[in-house]
Design a protein around this motif. Structure first.
Motif, mmCIF file in Angstrom:
data_model
loop_
_atom_site.group_PDB
_atom_site.id
_atom_site.type_symbol
_atom_site.label_atom_id
_atom_site.label_comp_id
_atom_site.label_asym_id
_atom_site.label_seq_id
_atom_site.Cartn_x
_atom_site.Cartn_y
_atom_site.Cartn_z
ATOM 1 N N LEU A 1 8.154 -5.629 -0.207
ATOM 2 C CA LEU A 1 8.325 -4.860 1.020
ATOM 3 C C LEU A 1 9.174 -3.612 0.791
ATOM 4 C CD1 LEU A 1 7.923 -4.640 4.097
ATOM 5 C CD2 LEU A 1 10.057 -5.909 4.367
ATOM 6 N N GLN A 2 10.345 -3.791 0.184
ATOM 7 C CA GLN A 2 11.247 -2.648 0.017
ATOM 8 C C GLN A 2 10.663 -1.598 -0.927
ATOM 9 O OE1 GLN A 2 15.474 -3.650 -0.512
ATOM 10 N NE2 GLN A 2 15.020 -5.745 0.124
ATOM 11 N N GLY A 3 10.078 -2.057 -2.030
ATOM 12 C CA GLY A 3 9.510 -1.112 -2.992
ATOM 13 C C GLY A 3 8.299 -0.388 -2.441
ATOM 14 N N THR A 4 7.414 -1.110 -1.757
ATOM 15 C CA THR A 4 6.195 -0.504 -1.221
ATOM 16 C C THR A 4 6.499 0.477 -0.100
ATOM 17 O OG1 THR A 4 4.974 -2.543 -1.762
ATOM 18 C CG2 THR A 4 3.908 -0.994 -0.268
ATOM 19 N N VAL A 5 7.415 0.087 0.793
ATOM 20 C CA VAL A 5 7.790 0.996 1.885
ATOM 21 C C VAL A 5 8.385 2.290 1.327
ATOM 22 C CG1 VAL A 5 9.396 1.334 3.801
ATOM 23 C CG2 VAL A 5 8.096 -0.794 3.632
ATOM 24 N N ASP A 6 9.224 2.174 0.309
ATOM 25 C CA ASP A 6 9.816 3.375 -0.302
ATOM 26 C C ASP A 6 8.741 4.300 -0.859
ATOM 27 O OD1 ASP A 6 12.348 2.587 0.339
ATOM 28 O OD2 ASP A 6 12.872 1.830 -1.645
ATOM 29 N N GLU A 7 7.723 3.721 -1.502
ATOM 30 C CA GLU A 7 6.663 4.539 -2.086
ATOM 31 C C GLU A 7 5.753 5.143 -1.019
ATOM 32 O OE1 GLU A 7 6.090 5.528 -5.430
ATOM 33 O OE2 GLU A 7 8.188 4.930 -5.253
ATOM 34 N N ILE A 8 5.475 4.388 0.038
ATOM 35 C CA ILE A 8 4.668 4.929 1.144
ATOM 36 C C ILE A 8 5.398 6.115 1.779
ATOM 37 C CG2 ILE A 8 3.791 4.452 3.470
ATOM 38 C CD1 ILE A 8 3.220 1.582 2.522
ATOM 39 N N LEU A 9 6.704 5.947 1.999
ATOM 40 C CA LEU A 9 7.494 7.034 2.593
ATOM 41 C C LEU A 9 7.563 8.241 1.659
ATOM 42 C CD1 LEU A 9 10.458 5.071 4.231
ATOM 43 C CD2 LEU A 9 8.495 6.117 5.355
ATOM 44 N N THR A 10 7.620 7.986 0.359
ATOM 45 C CA THR A 10 7.637 9.089 -0.602
ATOM 46 C C THR A 10 6.351 9.898 -0.506
ATOM 47 O OG1 THR A 10 9.053 7.848 -2.140
ATOM 48 C CG2 THR A 10 7.774 9.679 -3.052
ATOM 49 N N THR A 11 5.218 9.189 -0.426
ATOM 50 C CA THR A 11 3.921 9.868 -0.299
ATOM 51 C C THR A 11 3.860 10.675 0.997
ATOM 52 O OG1 THR A 11 2.824 8.076 -1.526
ATOM 53 C CG2 THR A 11 1.420 9.519 -0.210
ATOM 54 N N TYR A 12 4.349 10.073 2.084
ATOM 55 C CA TYR A 12 4.308 10.751 3.387
ATOM 56 C C TYR A 12 5.222 11.969 3.414
ATOM 57 C CZ TYR A 12 5.470 11.589 8.300
ATOM 58 O OH TYR A 12 5.712 12.175 9.520
ATOM 59 N N ILE A 13 6.427 11.852 2.868
ATOM 60 C CA ILE A 13 7.380 12.968 2.889
ATOM 61 C C ILE A 13 6.879 14.124 2.013
ATOM 62 C CG2 ILE A 13 9.706 13.665 2.195
ATOM 63 C CD1 ILE A 13 10.644 10.885 3.131
ATOM 64 N N LYS A 14 6.209 13.807 0.911
ATOM 65 C CA LYS A 14 5.600 14.871 0.093
ATOM 66 C C LYS A 14 4.566 15.644 0.910
ATOM 67 C CE LYS A 14 6.097 12.838 -4.535
ATOM 68 N NZ LYS A 14 5.371 12.247 -5.707
ATOM 69 N N TYR A 15 3.782 14.885 1.684
ATOM 70 C CA TYR A 15 2.778 15.517 2.546
ATOM 71 C C TYR A 15 3.457 16.423 3.579
ATOM 72 C CZ TYR A 15 -0.400 15.838 6.550
ATOM 73 O OH TYR A 15 -1.163 16.292 7.603
ATOM 74 N N CYS A 16 4.519 15.914 4.211
ATOM 75 C CA CYS A 16 5.241 16.705 5.216
ATOM 76 C C CYS A 16 5.832 17.971 4.605
ATOM 77 C CB CYS A 16 6.348 15.864 5.852
ATOM 78 S SG CYS A 16 5.739 14.551 6.924
ATOM 79 N N THR A 17 6.343 17.860 3.393
ATOM 80 C CA THR A 17 6.924 19.020 2.710
ATOM 81 C C THR A 17 5.860 20.083 2.458
ATOM 82 O OG1 THR A 17 8.569 17.596 1.635
ATOM 83 C CG2 THR A 17 8.203 19.781 0.684
ATOM 84 N N ASN A 18 4.704 19.650 1.987
ATOM 85 C CA ASN A 18 3.617 20.600 1.699
ATOM 86 C C ASN A 18 3.071 21.236 2.974
ATOM 87 O OD1 ASN A 18 3.794 20.009 -1.037
ATOM 88 N ND2 ASN A 18 2.255 18.388 -0.940
#
Length: 311
Positions: free
Chosen positions: A30-47
């Motif tokens: 849970l903790q590892g997957t949520v962190d990676e999902i958020l990383t993918t989403y935040i990269k999208y928001c940044t772009n």
């Protein structure tokens, strides 16, 4: 990563034969997957020069065409997180948390044809719906119990009984206990525990810890994140025509990405059958959720079909 180095150990891991290790694995996931999902989403928001938000995250997931990304998000936020919410409710005797978590993950009982749990859920919901108000209030207040009095150590009634049974056993003499032994211990259990507590206190010895112990799993979480990111599984770059695969690269069934839809269909079919006079847990045929193409092939194997005989 988890130390399972044989097929048998892997089967034990998947079957959750050790409750504590299974819970630790779920925490890592849970903790590892949520962190990676958020990383993918935040990269999208940044772009896209957008401000990250909870609403934005769910919108981002809902419009995704990547089957791997969508599936892992649904499994993580709708199932695994729900289990944690349910457990949090049990530990603190919070009925709202228990019902909120339960309402999400119980659909798996219908997706994978767990007939016993289907019946338990049916009878539990029926009781909570039709019982007198006094009974409903009693159920809400006694979802779990804390023997130690610690506010975050609530347990179900069956686990409390197991704990009391374990206390009783440590006072039994070696060998096969007789009826008289059980009678003496059970009648004096509170007194014996008091003597034990005072003995530790007078001798200055430390009794077993009554605090909350939590193992540090940061290393395992990081290893899972590295594996997940290296696989590109949730990069959210694949199109809708791409194949749905596992993190290890195994092909998954074409309908698994929409497993919740099949679960909900099964729930409706199950309760419609009960409305027609069917019995809970008996005679209700549901199409299961298939994890791999092989699961689908085995389910539809002609050898497993019942023969129709003329009377």
């Amino acid at each position: 990563m988890l130390g399972y180095r044989s097929p048998r150990a892997l089967i034990c891991c998947k079957s959750c034969t050790d409750h504590h290790k299974a819970w630790m694995i779920l925490n890592i996931f849970l903790q590892g997957t949520v962190d990676e999902i958020l990383t993918t989403y935040i990269k999208y928001c940044t772009n896209e020069r957008q401000t990250p938000s909870v609403t934005g995250l769910y919108q981002y997931i809902s419009i995704s065409k990547d089957k791997n990304f969508r599936f892992l998000c649904d499994a993580t936020f709708n199932i695994v997180l729900a289990v944690f919410v349910f457990r949090s409710g049990v530990r603190r005797n919070n009925s709202k948390f228990i019902m909120a978590g339960k309402s999400k993950f119980i659909k798996l009982f219908y997706g994978f044809n767990h007939t016993y749990y289907q019946e338990i859920v049916y009878r539990d919901l029926k009781t909570r719906t039709l019982a007198p108000q006094e009974v409903k209030e009693f159920l809400e207040k006694t979802e779990s119990f804390s023997v130690s009095g610690h506010e975050s150590k609530g347990e179900g009634g069956d686990f409390v009984l197991e704990a009391v049974n374990g206390k009783s056993k440590r006072w039994l003499p070696p060998g096969i206990p007789q009826h008289q032994h059980w009678l003496q211990v059970c009648r004096n259990l509170d007194l014996l525990d008091k003597i034990r507590e005072n003995t530790f206190k007078e001798t200055g010895m430390n009794e077993e810890s009554k605090g909350v112990y939590q193992r540090d799993i940061e290393k395992e979480i990081l290893e899972w994140r590295v594996k997940l990111r290296a696989s590109g599984y949730i990069s959210n770059t694949a199109d809708e025509n791409s194949c749905h695969i596992s993190v290890s690269g195994e092909n998954l069934d074409k309908t698994l990405v929409s497993f919740e839809r099949q679960c909900n269909t099964n729930i409706n079919d199950y309760y419609n059958e009960l409305i027609k006079g069917g019995l809970p847990g008996k005679g209700v045929s549901l199409t299961p959720v298939f994890t791999t193409p092989l699961d689908r092939t085995k389910f539809h194997d002609i050898k497993k079909k019942k023969k129709i005989t003329d009377k």
